[in-house]
Design an enzyme around this catalytic site. Structure first.
Site, PDB file in Angstrom:
ATOM      1  N   CYS A 104       4.100  24.419   3.437  1.00 22.92           N
ATOM      2  CA  CYS A 104       4.354  25.590   2.576  1.00 22.92           C
ATOM      3  C   CYS A 104       5.513  25.375   1.596  1.00 22.92           C
ATOM      4  O   CYS A 104       5.340  25.523   0.389  1.00 22.92           O
ATOM      5  CB  CYS A 104       4.665  26.819   3.425  1.00 22.92           C
ATOM      6  SG  CYS A 104       3.336  27.283   4.535  1.00 22.92           S
ATOM      7  N   HIS A 158       8.591  29.989   0.318  1.00 22.28           N
ATOM      8  CA  HIS A 158       8.404  29.918   1.768  1.00 22.28           C
ATOM      9  C   HIS A 158       9.058  31.115   2.467  1.00 22.28           C
ATOM     10  O   HIS A 158      10.079  31.620   2.010  1.00 22.28           O
ATOM     11  CB  HIS A 158       9.002  28.593   2.257  1.00 22.28           C
ATOM     12  CG  HIS A 158       8.625  28.238   3.643  1.00 22.28           C
ATOM     13  ND1 HIS A 158       7.413  28.575   4.183  1.00 22.28           N
ATOM     14  CD2 HIS A 158       9.308  27.568   4.617  1.00 22.28           C
ATOM     15  CE1 HIS A 158       7.359  28.122   5.426  1.00 22.28           C
ATOM     16  NE2 HIS A 158       8.493  27.513   5.701  1.00 22.28           N
TER      17      HIS A 158
END
Ligand SMILES: [Ca+2]
Length: 506
Positions: A104, A158
């Protein structure tokens, strides 16, 4: 009579000098004065709007962990994504788009800054990217610098450490990703890890099932609600609206109605080849060893592989449904017809292929992401482009679509030629990086992987879509490997420091 060169004259005098006839010159001056007085009274349009039309609005949709096992990519696939397909019918679907990094944080940072992990050193999920790149201009920042209002909600950067990776400088307004409401107790009943982490208690997001009862309680519904409210309002400036959908990221919770059609007795399971990992080199085996193998082991040991895969499928369909709500809101707003839309997922996801669960690897299942561009009047409608492209290309493509000035530091390329002609020649492969020195090069036909220890893999997608047979080391493919090696990054930046936080990683 003394004559000045027109270039040295004040602008008004220059106008007179071009008229040889004094009467015409006089008339021109009178007209000029009339125009000026009109402008002073506010009855003329501002000069900017006469020369430069208002820039297009942008809807930027990021999805999390959505792989290629959807009906978007192939009607024969089990995961239903009707709303994303509705979007694809309005633009170009890039069927072979790949992330810059299979996790991510590094994937999102690469996409949003336009910079490769191998250039920045932002490789990991904990890499403190903003501290390492204080001067990087993100996509929304670039739009703000060109007069845009940049807003967003959900997971754009993130989410770990309570959204600490979010970048305030990138948005005028942002609604952080909401937390999943916790069920009264874990739904899967699995309390301890198997095969790793000392057999300790499983983490909070390692759970799946039909939850919560009402979709209004989900983080994604709240994110889409924010966007719906924004789209109902009138905005004086062009906008960049970022919507970060969190599912199908773990925990694999989706409200009960999303499980319909994914009943356990008829669930479609991924194709897994026994012994697939036998031909992996040392670098590939290391990736598996370090890629949280306890996740898959724990699922299998608890005899819940079907339940976990069912929940992933339901979560993907739930994410699709929220995207449908968003598209409806856009369609019903004043901005429905001419907004530029891009949809992407930060990377794909393994569901047991190569005995691997989640991402954190360089194979097709993890690196392939959906990518759709809708650009009214520019991009072809309902076209599929199978050229290999990178999520790194989103930034320069948006710049060109919206007519912004270039950001010279970007490492991707504009996809404009492919938006206009999806069959256009395209000589570039897509590169994905997982940690310093580990790279994958995906051309139209081949995937080549070179690990930091020098070991290699090669797969021929013409007859091996699952990447079951590693061809590296065979003499007949030496030439192909030499060609693909040319695309490996020339620099492997040192990994930047991790973010320091006492908060739980989730
Ligand atoms: Ca294999």
């Amino acid at each position: 009579m003394f004559k000045l060169k027109s270039a040295y004259l004040p602008a008004d005098c220059r106008i007179i000098s071009i008229f040889k006839n004094r009467r015409i010159a006089l008339l021109a001056v009178v007209l000029l004065l009339a125009v000026c007085s009109f402008a002073q009274e506010g009855r003329a349009e501002p000069i900017e709007s006469q020369t430069e039309p208002r820039k297009p609005n942008v809807l930027f949709i990021a999805v999390d962990d959505l792989n290629d096992w959807t009906t978007l990519h192939d009607k024969a696939n089990p995961i239903r994504t009707p709303h994303i397909e509705r979007l694809a019918r309005r633009g170009v679907l890039f069927t072979h788009a790949y992330c810059s990094a299979p996790a991510c944080n590094p994937s999102r940072v690469a996409t949003l800054t336009g910079l490769c992990p191998s250039s920045t050193g932002v490789y990991g999920n904990k890499s403190d990217w903003r501290k390492a790149l204080p001067r990087a201009v993100t996509i929304p920042q670039h739009f703000m610098a060109h007069g845009y209002l940049a807003v967003g909600a959900g997971k754009i950067f993130h989410h770990h450490f309570n959204n600490a990776f979010h970048d305030d400088a990138s948005f005028d307004d942002f609604q952080p990703l909401a937390k999943d409401p916790a069920p009264p107790k874990k739904l899967n009943g699995i309390t301890n890890w198997v095969g790793g982490r000392g057999g300790g208690p499983t983490s909070e997001p390692f759970d799946w099932g039909a939850w919560p009862p009402d979709e209004k309680q989900t983080p994604d519904a709240k994110t889409v609600d924010y966007a719906c409210r924004f789209l109902k309002r009138k905005h004086d400036k062009p906008f960049f609206l970022a919507v970060g959908i969190f599912r199908p990221h773990s925990p694999w919770y989706a409200p009960p109605e999303n499980f319909a059609g994914y009943e356990l007795d008829k669930l479609v399971m991924p194709e897994v080849l026994e012994g697939d990992t036998d031909d992996l080199p040392s670098g590939g085996l290391k990736v598996l060893r370090e890629g949280k193998p306890f996740l898959y082991k724990t699922i299998v040991a608890n005899n819940q592989l079907k339940e976990a895969i069912q929940a992933y499928q339901a979560c993907a369909t739930f994410a699709d449904k929220q995207i449908g709500r968003l598209l409806d809101a856009l369609g019903n707003s004043a901005y429905g017809k001419d907004t530029i839309i891009v949809l992407w997922s930060d990377h794909g996801f393994h569901l047991g292929e190569k005995n691997h669960w989640e991402k954190f690897a360089l194979w097709e299942k993890t690196t392939r992401s959906p990518l759709i561009f809708v650009a009214p009047g520019v991009a072809r409608r309902g076209a599929r482009c199978d050229r290999p492209v990178s999520l790194l290309d989103i930034y320069p493509t948006l710049i060109e679509l919206c007519g912004l000035s270039a950001n010279a530091s970007l490492e991707g390329v504009s996809l404009m030629p492919l938006l206009k002609n999806p069959q256009a020649q395209w000589g570039r492969p897509a590169v994905t990086t997982w940690g310093p020195g580990n790279h994958s090069v995906r051309s139209q036909r081949w995937r080549y992987i070179k690990y930091e220890d020098g070991s290699e893999e090669l797969y021929d997608h013409r007859n091996d879509l699952h990447e079951w047979t590693n061809l590296a080391g065979r003499d007949e493919h030496k030439k192909v490997i030499l060609e693909l090696r040319k695309w490996l990054p020339k620099k492997d930046a040192r990994q930047v420091a991790d973010m320091v936080s006492n908060l739980s990683p989730y």
